[in-house]
Write a protein that holds these residues in place. Sequence first.
Motif, PDB file in Angstrom:
ATOM      1  N   HIS A 174     106.916  72.720   1.140  1.00  0.00           N
ATOM      2  CA  HIS A 174     107.873  72.102   0.222  1.00  0.00           C
ATOM      3  C   HIS A 174     108.299  70.749   0.786  1.00  0.00           C
ATOM      4  N   GLY A 175     108.001  69.693   0.069  1.00  0.00           N
ATOM      5  CA  GLY A 175     108.473  68.373   0.456  1.00  0.00           C
ATOM      6  C   GLY A 175     107.360  67.461   0.924  1.00  0.00           C
ATOM      7  N   GLU A 176     107.431  66.204   0.514  1.00  0.00           N
ATOM      8  CA  GLU A 176     106.503  65.176   0.946  1.00  0.00           C
ATOM      9  C   GLU A 176     107.285  63.995   1.490  1.00  0.00           C
ATOM     10  N   LEU A 177     106.568  63.176   2.250  1.00  0.00           N
ATOM     11  CA  LEU A 177     107.188  62.002   2.861  1.00  0.00           C
ATOM     12  C   LEU A 177     106.236  60.827   2.702  1.00  0.00           C
ATOM     13  N   GLU A 178     106.779  59.692   2.325  1.00  0.00           N
ATOM     14  CA  GLU A 178     105.959  58.488   2.220  1.00  0.00           C
ATOM     15  C   GLU A 178     106.194  57.619   3.447  1.00  0.00           C
ATOM     16  N   ILE A 179     105.114  57.275   4.135  1.00  0.00           N
ATOM     17  CA  ILE A 179     105.204  56.541   5.398  1.00  0.00           C
ATOM     18  C   ILE A 179     104.399  55.261   5.311  1.00  0.00           C
ATOM     19  N   HIS A 180     105.008  54.169   5.751  1.00  0.00           N
ATOM     20  CA  HIS A 180     104.295  52.897   5.880  1.00  0.00           C
ATOM     21  C   HIS A 180     103.849  52.799   7.335  1.00  0.00           C
ATOM     22  N   GLN A 181     102.569  52.968   7.583  1.00  0.00           N
ATOM     23  CA  GLN A 181     102.057  53.077   8.944  1.00  0.00           C
ATOM     24  C   GLN A 181     102.144  51.753   9.696  1.00  0.00           C
TER      25      GLN A 181
ATOM     26  N   GLU B  53      97.261  66.496  19.984  1.00  0.00           N
ATOM     27  CA  GLU B  53      98.217  65.410  19.798  1.00  0.00           C
ATOM     28  C   GLU B  53      99.171  65.791  18.665  1.00  0.00           C
ATOM     29  N   SER B  54     100.377  65.253  18.708  1.00  0.00           N
ATOM     30  CA  SER B  54     101.344  65.505  17.650  1.00  0.00           C
ATOM     31  C   SER B  54     100.862  64.917  16.330  1.00  0.00           C
ATOM     32  N   PRO B  55     100.652  65.739  15.291  1.00  0.00           N
ATOM     33  CA  PRO B  55     100.245  65.186  13.994  1.00  0.00           C
ATOM     34  C   PRO B  55     101.264  64.203  13.431  1.00  0.00           C
ATOM     35  N   ARG B  56     102.538  64.421  13.739  1.00  0.00           N
ATOM     36  CA  ARG B  56     103.566  63.497  13.254  1.00  0.00           C
ATOM     37  C   ARG B  56     103.354  62.107  13.863  1.00  0.00           C
ATOM     38  N   TRP B  57     103.049  62.056  15.143  1.00  0.00           N
ATOM     39  CA  TRP B  57     102.799  60.766  15.785  1.00  0.00           C
ATOM     40  C   TRP B  57     101.534  60.126  15.202  1.00  0.00           C
ATOM     41  N   LEU B  58     100.509  60.901  14.992  1.00  0.00           N
ATOM     42  CA  LEU B  58      99.264  60.367  14.436  1.00  0.00           C
ATOM     43  C   LEU B  58      99.485  59.758  13.056  1.00  0.00           C
ATOM     44  N   LEU B  59     100.287  60.424  12.227  1.00  0.00           N
ATOM     45  CA  LEU B  59     100.565  59.921  10.881  1.00  0.00           C
ATOM     46  C   LEU B  59     101.137  58.518  10.914  1.00  0.00           C
ATOM     47  N   ILE B  60     102.105  58.316  11.780  1.00  0.00           N
ATOM     48  CA  ILE B  60     102.812  57.046  11.830  1.00  0.00           C
ATOM     49  C   ILE B  60     101.923  55.936  12.375  1.00  0.00           C
ATOM     50  N   HIS B  61     100.973  56.296  13.227  1.00  0.00           N
ATOM     51  CA  HIS B  61     100.148  55.295  13.892  1.00  0.00           C
ATOM     52  C   HIS B  61      98.782  55.111  13.234  1.00  0.00           C
TER      53      HIS B  61
ATOM     54  N   ASP C   3      95.940  59.290  10.163  1.00  0.00           N
ATOM     55  CA  ASP C   3      96.259  60.427   9.305  1.00  0.00           C
ATOM     56  C   ASP C   3      95.079  61.378   9.133  1.00  0.00           C
ATOM     57  N   GLY C   4      93.856  60.870   9.256  1.00  0.00           N
ATOM     58  CA  GLY C   4      92.692  61.752   9.176  1.00  0.00           C
ATOM     59  C   GLY C   4      92.685  62.761  10.306  1.00  0.00           C
ATOM     60  N   GLU C   5      92.996  62.315  11.527  1.00  0.00           N
ATOM     61  CA  GLU C   5      93.078  63.220  12.673  1.00  0.00           C
ATOM     62  C   GLU C   5      94.227  64.210  12.487  1.00  0.00           C
ATOM     63  N   ALA C   6      95.345  63.724  11.964  1.00  0.00           N
ATOM     64  CA  ALA C   6      96.497  64.604  11.745  1.00  0.00           C
ATOM     65  C   ALA C   6      96.141  65.722  10.770  1.00  0.00           C
ATOM     66  N   GLU C   7      95.457  65.374   9.700  1.00  0.00           N
ATOM     67  CA  GLU C   7      95.056  66.371   8.700  1.00  0.00           C
ATOM     68  C   GLU C   7      94.108  67.394   9.320  1.00  0.00           C
ATOM     69  N   GLU C   8      93.176  66.948  10.130  1.00  0.00           N
ATOM     70  CA  GLU C   8      92.215  67.853  10.760  1.00  0.00           C
ATOM     71  C   GLU C   8      92.916  68.837  11.697  1.00  0.00           C
ATOM     72  N   ILE C   9      93.877  68.340  12.475  1.00  0.00           N
ATOM     73  CA  ILE C   9      94.605  69.209  13.412  1.00  0.00           C
ATOM     74  C   ILE C   9      95.419  70.254  12.667  1.00  0.00           C
TER      75      ILE C   9
END
Length: 521
Positions: free
Chosen positions: A254-261, A217-225, A228-234
């Motif tokens: 380089h770079g971080e992003l803050e996301i409100h899930q 699965e897309s880690p970016r999609w997992l983060l937003i939904h 994030d634990g699954e995204a980190e594992e992938i």
Amino acid sequence: MTTAEAASGRTITTDIPARLDRLPWSRWHWTIVIGLGTVWILDGLEVTVVGNIASRLSEPGSGLAISSGQITGVAAALYVAGACLGALFWGRLTDRFGRKKLFMITLAVYLAATALTAVSWEAWWFFLFRFLTGFGIGGEYAAINSAIDELIPANYRGRVDLMINGSFWLGAVGGSLLSIVALDTDLLAANVGWRLTFALGAFLALVILLVRRHVPESPRWLLIHGRDGEAEEIVAGIERKVEAERGESLPAPHGELEIHQRKSVSFMEIARTVFGRYRRRAVLGFSLFIGQAFLYNAITFGFGAILTKFFDVPADHTGYYFAVIAVGNFCGPLLLGKLFDTVGRRVMISSTYLLSGVLLFGTAWLFDRGSLSAGTLTACWCAVLFFASAGASSAYLTVSEIFPMETRAMSIAFFYALGTAAGGISGPLLFADLTGTGKVGDTVLAFSIGAALMCVAGLVAAVLAVPAERRSLEDIARPLTAAASRAKAAARPGRASGGSPGTSGPRGPQGPAAPPAASRP
């Protein structure tokens, strides 16, 4: 990654997008290309085979009581309608329920519908499963382009996307050649050959489905939904595979992003985002899809009629000419794709659209003068479509990267459906009448209309195209869920370690330009 609780959801600070973008090209990325991209070969094979075997299906003894007009008219229209509706239906679900779940389902729909087409015994059965085949393929465009752009590093996103979308024409070459075999009654019975072509498509889809199971699965999609634990594992698993392959540690991201899930985004918010906040980008997407749809239909809908009526090419030989222009179509994205990442989106999108339009104007002029033969006209078409195919593929790339993460699949679906409807409905109504009259002036007019709309789209791209090359998707269009006060996404990905294993390529200011020609995607 850090997490903070919020009243309506969690707020996380993550570097996962930057970690994905700084990855060098690896065998793992080839797995993504093969697992997700090869379905366009099936689409090209499917569309081409049906057009080329129409005459055989309509003959007595085919096992199906259907006319050639019904195949190229009703069945083709239903396939197009299915693709448009499928794109919109599955596109919305892809944004809500994830890329992987949907690209497995849509391929399964395609597989089942194609297999059932092979055993059609009545015209209505054939029509029904042509519609459902298109319904599955339409969903593939939204799910696959979303997943590819979210998994492929920023440095390679342009060329990979173009090559994958251009692979449709490999299927078209195969479909042209396969139809020649299927129509040879010395090899296969009249009621068997056409069925085997559909059965082959279903078998290839099954093979792709088995490979696709290993695509995450897309880690970016997992983060937003909120996953994030699954995204980190992938992502950690991908990094381990790449480091083991290269035998060295990866550079720091380089770079971080803050996301409100959030679990979902409303349809109205998607509409306001695409057509309100990003209205200039919506105009760009509209122009690119309409331009390429009309140029392609100006050529392909009259292709057989032009060759047979003006140059006395036997109807059963037009497949060879189509195979030649299909090769030209594939070579465009393959050979020009790297330039979309190095020279840049605006220059390459506008120039490919304008060049193909100008070359089609030139073809129309030569055709009007009577200066062309079947061979030289095909050569002209090859030149036009070499650039047009790269431009058309870049239209899919554009709409998949210039809108926010939460709207990506729906945006692809909308513009794909718009372009497909324009090509599949307006195109036949306009161009089939013009090229079917047998009058030189009408065919010249058809070419000129397609060329003009392609040039207009090129001019729009010169003004509105977004410089998305080598940039993080989150920088091109900030996610709707990004926390406005503390988002810290880097403007561009950090310097990545370059090329493919055992190679060294030229490096630009943001990292490697590309893997070398022998190993680049």
